[in-house]
Design a protein around this motif. Structure first.
Motif, short mmCIF file in Angstrom:
data_model
loop_
_atom_site.label_atom_id
_atom_site.label_comp_id
_atom_site.label_asym_id
_atom_site.label_seq_id
_atom_site.Cartn_x
_atom_site.Cartn_y
_atom_site.Cartn_z
N MET A 161 -6.46 8.09 -4.10
CA MET A 161 -6.36 8.02 -2.65
C MET A 161 -6.44 9.40 -2.02
O MET A 161 -7.05 9.59 -0.97
N ARG A 162 -5.78 10.37 -2.67
CA ARG A 162 -5.86 11.75 -2.17
C ARG A 162 -7.30 12.25 -2.21
O ARG A 162 -7.79 12.88 -1.27
N GLN A 163 -8.01 11.94 -3.32
CA GLN A 163 -9.41 12.36 -3.45
C GLN A 163 -10.28 11.73 -2.38
O GLN A 163 -11.24 12.33 -1.90
N ALA A 164 -9.93 10.48 -1.98
CA ALA A 164 -10.72 9.78 -0.96
C ALA A 164 -10.36 10.21 0.45
O ALA A 164 -10.92 9.69 1.42
N GLY A 165 -9.40 11.13 0.59
CA GLY A 165 -9.04 11.66 1.89
C GLY A 165 -8.02 10.86 2.66
O GLY A 165 -7.85 11.07 3.87
N ARG A 166 -7.31 9.95 1.97
CA ARG A 166 -6.28 9.18 2.66
C ARG A 166 -5.03 10.03 2.85
O ARG A 166 -4.68 10.84 2.01
N SER A 167 -4.35 9.79 3.95
CA SER A 167 -3.24 10.65 4.34
C SER A 167 -1.99 10.39 3.52
O SER A 167 -1.83 9.32 2.92
N LYS A 168 -1.11 11.38 3.53
CA LYS A 168 0.18 11.23 2.86
C LYS A 168 0.95 10.05 3.47
O LYS A 168 1.60 9.29 2.74
N ARG A 169 0.88 9.90 4.77
CA ARG A 169 1.57 8.80 5.44
C ARG A 169 1.08 7.45 4.92
O ARG A 169 1.88 6.56 4.61
N TYR A 170 -0.25 7.31 4.83
CA TYR A 170 -0.81 6.05 4.33
C TYR A 170 -0.34 5.76 2.91
O TYR A 170 0.11 4.66 2.61
N VAL A 171 -0.43 6.76 2.04
CA VAL A 171 -0.11 6.57 0.63
C VAL A 171 1.34 6.15 0.44
O VAL A 171 1.64 5.17 -0.26
N PHE A 172 2.26 6.84 1.10
CA PHE A 172 3.67 6.57 0.84
C PHE A 172 4.19 5.36 1.60
O PHE A 172 5.10 4.67 1.12
N LEU A 173 3.61 5.07 2.76
CA LEU A 173 3.96 3.81 3.42
C LEU A 173 3.50 2.63 2.57
O LEU A 173 4.21 1.62 2.44
N LEU A 174 2.30 2.76 2.00
CA LEU A 174 1.77 1.68 1.15
C LEU A 174 2.68 1.41 -0.04
O LEU A 174 3.11 0.27 -0.27
N TRP A 175 3.02 2.45 -0.80
CA TRP A 175 3.78 2.23 -2.03
C TRP A 175 5.24 1.89 -1.73
O TRP A 175 5.87 1.17 -2.51
N THR A 176 5.78 2.39 -0.62
CA THR A 176 7.12 1.97 -0.23
C THR A 176 7.13 0.49 0.11
O THR A 176 8.03 -0.26 -0.30
N ALA A 177 6.10 0.04 0.84
CA ALA A 177 6.00 -1.38 1.18
C ALA A 177 5.85 -2.24 -0.06
O ALA A 177 6.48 -3.30 -0.19
N ILE A 178 5.03 -1.80 -1.02
CA ILE A 178 4.83 -2.57 -2.25
C ILE A 178 6.12 -2.65 -3.05
O ILE A 178 6.46 -3.69 -3.62
N ALA A 179 6.89 -1.55 -3.09
CA ALA A 179 8.18 -1.56 -3.80
C ALA A 179 9.13 -2.56 -3.16
O ALA A 179 9.81 -3.33 -3.86
N LEU A 180 9.19 -2.58 -1.82
CA LEU A 180 10.07 -3.53 -1.13
C LEU A 180 9.61 -4.96 -1.33
O LEU A 180 10.42 -5.87 -1.54
N ILE A 181 8.31 -5.17 -1.29
CA ILE A 181 7.77 -6.52 -1.52
C ILE A 181 8.03 -6.97 -2.95
O ILE A 181 8.24 -8.16 -3.21
N SER A 182 8.03 -6.03 -3.89
CA SER A 182 8.33 -6.36 -5.28
C SER A 182 9.74 -6.93 -5.40
O SER A 182 9.98 -7.92 -6.11
N GLY A 183 10.68 -6.30 -4.69
CA GLY A 183 12.04 -6.83 -4.68
C GLY A 183 12.10 -8.21 -4.05
O GLY A 183 12.76 -9.12 -4.57
#
Length: 249
Positions: A161-183
């Motif tokens: 994602m970093r290589q594709a130019g996606r922002s830090k905000r996008y990356v960490f909001l995405l994985w935080t959301a996935i972690a919460l959805i996992s729970g």
């Protein structure tokens, strides 16, 4: 702690490994050969968990037919969804190099990657919650296996994602959301399947196993093979044996 709360806790714990891996992948410049090696290890861990925890448990609960039908249905459902997402730019969502398209190259690919990450994580979480329905403690082997495999998944995907130019905000909001959805998915697996007949539990467990197995071969193995080359088999077997040892400890 009530069992429903335990289900959510263990699912969230396993899912949090994605966020941990994403932090390393986004901020550290980890060589691709090391990322590929870690991904191979994670694939081996999950392969063992699918074999000795999920499929074996499903067969013990419901017999051969529900296990076979469930696993085939899970693989078909995952593959179908993955094909649709691949056409929208999520094919290489776990790749650490420059394979992921940017939003400029393929509009909507960011959303497709987010949905793909969700597709990859939900089956694992559901079986964590469902494992509490047998009346015993949560399957720690499954939790550990999912945690160990989620670290390289998050690491590799965030690096891409970093290589594709996606922002830090996008990356960490995405994985935080996935972690919460996992729970939440683990909690749902416990709540929705409570009181279900053994054959139904077996089918759902096998369905998740089939989806996870398809995910491993579609998304994890390609990244592992790309740069680990001839070592990928050895590293995958090592991960398999670690998980196997945990399940027989």
């Amino acid at each position: 702690m009530p069992e429903w709360l335990q289900a959510g806790f263990w699912g969230l714990l396993a899912g949090s490994a994605l966020l941990l891996g994403a932090a390393v992948g986004f901020f550290a410049r980890v060589p691709r050969k090391i990322i590929a090696s870690i991904m191979a290890f994670g694939a081996g861990v999950l392969l063992s968990a699918v074999s000795f925890e999920l499929i074996a448990e499903a067969h013990e609960q419901g017999g051969l037919l529900p296990t076979t039908v469930g696993a085939a249905a899970g693989a078909l459902a995952y593959t179908g969804a993955n094909i649709l997402l691949a056409r929208r730019g999520a094919r290489h969502r776990k790749r650490s190099g420059d394979e992921q398209p940017s939003e400029q190259e393929q509009p909507g690919s960011g959303t497709a990657i987010a949905v793909g990450a969700l597709l990859d994580g939900v089956p694992e979480s559901v079986v964590i919650g469902a494992s509490l329905l047998t009346g015993g403690p949560v399957s720690l082997v499954t939790v550990i296996a999912v945690f160990l495999s989620n670290v390289p998944e998050g690491l590799s995907s965030a690096a891409g994602m970093r290589q594709a130019g996606r922002s830090k905000r996008y990356v960490f909001l995405l994985w935080t959301a996935i972690a919460l959805i996992s729970g939440a998915a683990a909690l749902a697996g416990y709540a929705l399947l409570g009181g279900a007949p053994p054959e139904v539990l077996a089918t759902i467990t096998a369905l998740a196993a089939g989806a996870i197995l398809a995910m491993i071969t579609d998304t994890m193995v390609p990244e592992a093979f790309e740069d680990a080359h001839l070592l990928v088999g050895l590293i995958t077997v090592l991960g398999f044996l670690v998980s196997f040892a945990l399940s027989h400890a």
